[in-house]
Motif scaffolding. Structure first.
Motif, PDB file in Angstrom:
ATOM      1  N   LEU A  33      -9.078   0.507  -2.550  1.00 54.21           N
ATOM      2  CA  LEU A  33      -9.140  -0.642  -3.463  1.00 54.21           C
ATOM      3  C   LEU A  33     -10.326  -0.472  -4.409  1.00 54.21           C
ATOM      4  O   LEU A  33     -11.484  -0.542  -3.995  1.00 54.21           O
ATOM      5  CB  LEU A  33      -9.266  -1.950  -2.684  1.00 54.21           C
ATOM      6  CG  LEU A  33      -8.013  -2.400  -1.932  1.00 54.21           C
ATOM      7  CD1 LEU A  33      -8.281  -3.714  -1.202  1.00 54.21           C
ATOM      8  CD2 LEU A  33      -6.815  -2.546  -2.854  1.00 54.21           C
ATOM      9  N   ALA A  85       0.823  -1.212   0.000  1.00 51.06           N
ATOM     10  CA  ALA A  85       0.000   0.000   0.000  1.00 51.06           C
ATOM     11  C   ALA A  85       0.860   1.266   0.000  1.00 51.06           C
ATOM     12  O   ALA A  85       0.520   2.257  -0.656  1.00 51.06           O
ATOM     13  CB  ALA A  85      -0.955  -0.011   1.198  1.00 51.06           C
ATOM     14  N   ALA A 140       2.046   1.924  -3.436  1.00 53.26           N
ATOM     15  CA  ALA A 140       0.954   2.486  -4.244  1.00 53.26           C
ATOM     16  C   ALA A 140       0.747   3.969  -3.920  1.00 53.26           C
ATOM     17  O   ALA A 140       0.627   4.811  -4.811  1.00 53.26           O
ATOM     18  CB  ALA A 140      -0.340   1.707  -4.005  1.00 53.26           C
ATOM     19  N   TYR A 163      -5.203  -0.584  -6.792  1.00 50.52           N
ATOM     20  CA  TYR A 163      -5.119   0.614  -5.946  1.00 50.52           C
ATOM     21  C   TYR A 163      -5.441   1.831  -6.800  1.00 50.52           C
ATOM     22  O   TYR A 163      -4.773   2.073  -7.807  1.00 50.52           O
ATOM     23  CB  TYR A 163      -3.703   0.750  -5.372  1.00 50.52           C
ATOM     24  CG  TYR A 163      -3.314  -0.368  -4.434  1.00 50.52           C
ATOM     25  CD1 TYR A 163      -3.610  -0.290  -3.072  1.00 50.52           C
ATOM     26  CD2 TYR A 163      -2.644  -1.495  -4.905  1.00 50.52           C
ATOM     27  CE1 TYR A 163      -3.239  -1.315  -2.200  1.00 50.52           C
ATOM     28  CE2 TYR A 163      -2.278  -2.517  -4.039  1.00 50.52           C
ATOM     29  CZ  TYR A 163      -2.576  -2.428  -2.694  1.00 50.52           C
ATOM     30  OH  TYR A 163      -2.229  -3.439  -1.839  1.00 50.52           O
ATOM     31  N   VAL A 218      -4.863   6.011  -1.097  1.00 50.99           N
ATOM     32  CA  VAL A 218      -5.392   5.043  -2.071  1.00 50.99           C
ATOM     33  C   VAL A 218      -6.527   4.222  -1.458  1.00 50.99           C
ATOM     34  O   VAL A 218      -6.635   4.098  -0.237  1.00 50.99           O
ATOM     35  CB  VAL A 218      -4.296   4.075  -2.583  1.00 50.99           C
ATOM     36  CG1 VAL A 218      -3.216   4.832  -3.357  1.00 50.99           C
ATOM     37  CG2 VAL A 218      -3.694   3.265  -1.436  1.00 50.99           C
TER      38      VAL A 218
END
Lengths: 294, 294
Positions: free
Chosen positions: B124, B111, B114, B262, B122
């Motif tokens: 999902l 994460a 991302a 993401y 971010v």
């Protein structure tokens, strides 16, 4: 005649091969190295590069283009098209449709090798041009050619071999031939019966005469999978009973080869062992068996 | 809002990407090497090995086995099965079905990377477990995920990326992911319109939103094809607009991965650009957008 390799009789099982792989005579000069011959006997296949010159390979490629673009050939009942699309997938009897491919089939670099390994005069059981288009080339599921030739064509013994002469690059992404080394030493009897006129469907997608998941897993666990990555003009020589297949191909690169099946003259076909009518002459030479000469 | 990337409006054409690939902030420590970041910007993907320990990978694999064997999960409308067979192909919303995969999605190793590349919080956009069975795994045709997410989900800009965490060996014969380096810098507008409820068919086999043969040939001629061959537990990180696909798989070796998309919080979805009803929540987060935290 006696059925030494019963298949499609309801039982899925492996049994030991009852025939030699290499019949080579002791009194004749070897057309390949001893180590190559031993590798062929052990693994059931061999890739020969550099048998042909660049000029020859270019001629084979041009002949392929000519044949697959010929409207008469496309319209022929002996040409198989891709399911769902009109793309040419196989053209049969190319040794009769093309003087160049006839010359290639009888070329001593190929035919003499077949005669040596099988220790007999040879004839062409089948010849074809295979074309797997880019973007939507279909897979060819795992199978032993001999299983079909035995059951559907009446080829009595394992005394035949195939040569695939590649006409395009074979890379890992465009659905190259996958071979299972050592699988030729087992005969895999397949489940299911043979439907009438099975060849019409099986040339597009085979559903009978394929090994079970368990049999395949066992053979591949034992022998792994080898991919025939090679340049155009290579010869992939493989035993009639070697398990092989290929994945589909979504890449733009097509895959093509010309394919000859050499059978020992003493092993000529009898009545099919499945008690169906024989497949047509263009798929299996029966009426017109002519030993190859130079 | 304005449609910067019109597609499925009858024209097949390439245009320049109008968004950055790497949004990375200058004032934050880099979670990967500069050279890796540059490779990602240039090629549109990156394979990271050894992010996870063997024990972690084994846990992910066990969680996959558990989920795909769970009758409740199999019966769920959010699980897609292989056409013609009952085998599980995709299980959606795995970050909500599994505490372990939720933990994985929010793991800083993924994460934080991302967040860094997208320079934003971010969430999902989608999560799924992909399972391509052995023997009869189907191909996944070339596509840009962004094309679909834009047209069918209303994702406005290219500010999203995917991470596929492999759960099996990916070798050249079992239909590994194929990526077209550099293709993420072009937007390929696709022909054809979007049928109502397209997602039901497209999750099994995509027919709309795929580039033309000509476009693909041009992109691949320019960038070639790279195959993501890697061991279990590798992370294949790729830009939302990278063209990718995979061949079918007739080998006994299945292929599986857990897949997280993401999206930058500032790039949350709006109304679909195709004027169809939005796809369901399990395919595209819309109602429940929650920024990930550790």
């Amino acid at each position: 005649s006696e059925d030494l390799y019963p298949s499609r009789q309801g039982v899925s099982q492996c049994s030991e091969r009852r025939d030699p792989v290499v019949y080579a005579p002791v009194d004749r000069p070897m057309p390949i190295d001893q180590s190559q011959l031993e590798a062929y006997a052990e693994h059931g296949f061999l890739v020969l590069e550099d048998l042909f010159s660049d000029v020859e390979v270019r001629m084979f490629q041009q002949e392929m283009e000519r044949l697959s673009g010929d409207p008469e050939v496309r319209a022929s009942g002996e040409t198989i098209t891709e399911p769902g699309h009109g793309d040419v997938r196989s053209i049969f009897r190319v040794h009769q449709r093309s003087a160049l491919f006839k010359k290639l089939a009888t070329d001593p670099r190929l035919a003499e090798l077949a005669r040596y390994i099988l220790d007999d005069e040879v004839y062409l059981h089948q010849s074809r041009l295979n074309y797997k288009p880019g973007f939507r080339g279909k897979a060819f599921y795992w199978h032993s050619d001999f299983e079909t030739w035995h059951v559907e064509d009446g080829m009595p013994r394992m005394r035949a071999l195939s040569m695939s002469i590649t006409l395009t690059e074979n890379v890992d992404t465009n659905g190259p031939l996958m071979l299972v080394p050592g699988s030729h030493r087992q005969f895999v009897a397949c489940q299911g019966e043979t439907p009438e006129n099975h060849y019409k469907a099986s040339l597009k997608q085979q559903e009978y005469g394929i090994p079970s998941d368990d049999q395949l897993k066992r053979l591949i666990d034992r022998g792994s999978i080898v991919t025939a990555k090679c340049k155009p003009g290579s010869v992939i020589l493989f035993d009639c009973n070697l398990i092989h297949g290929s994945n589909g191909n979504i890449t733009p690169a097509p895959r093509a080869n010309v394919f000859f099946v050499y059978n020992a003259l003493s092993n000529r076909v009898v009545e099919p062992f499945c008690c169906r009518r024989p497949r047509p002459e263009y798929i299996c030479s029966r009426e017109h068996i002519v030993p190859l000469s130079d």
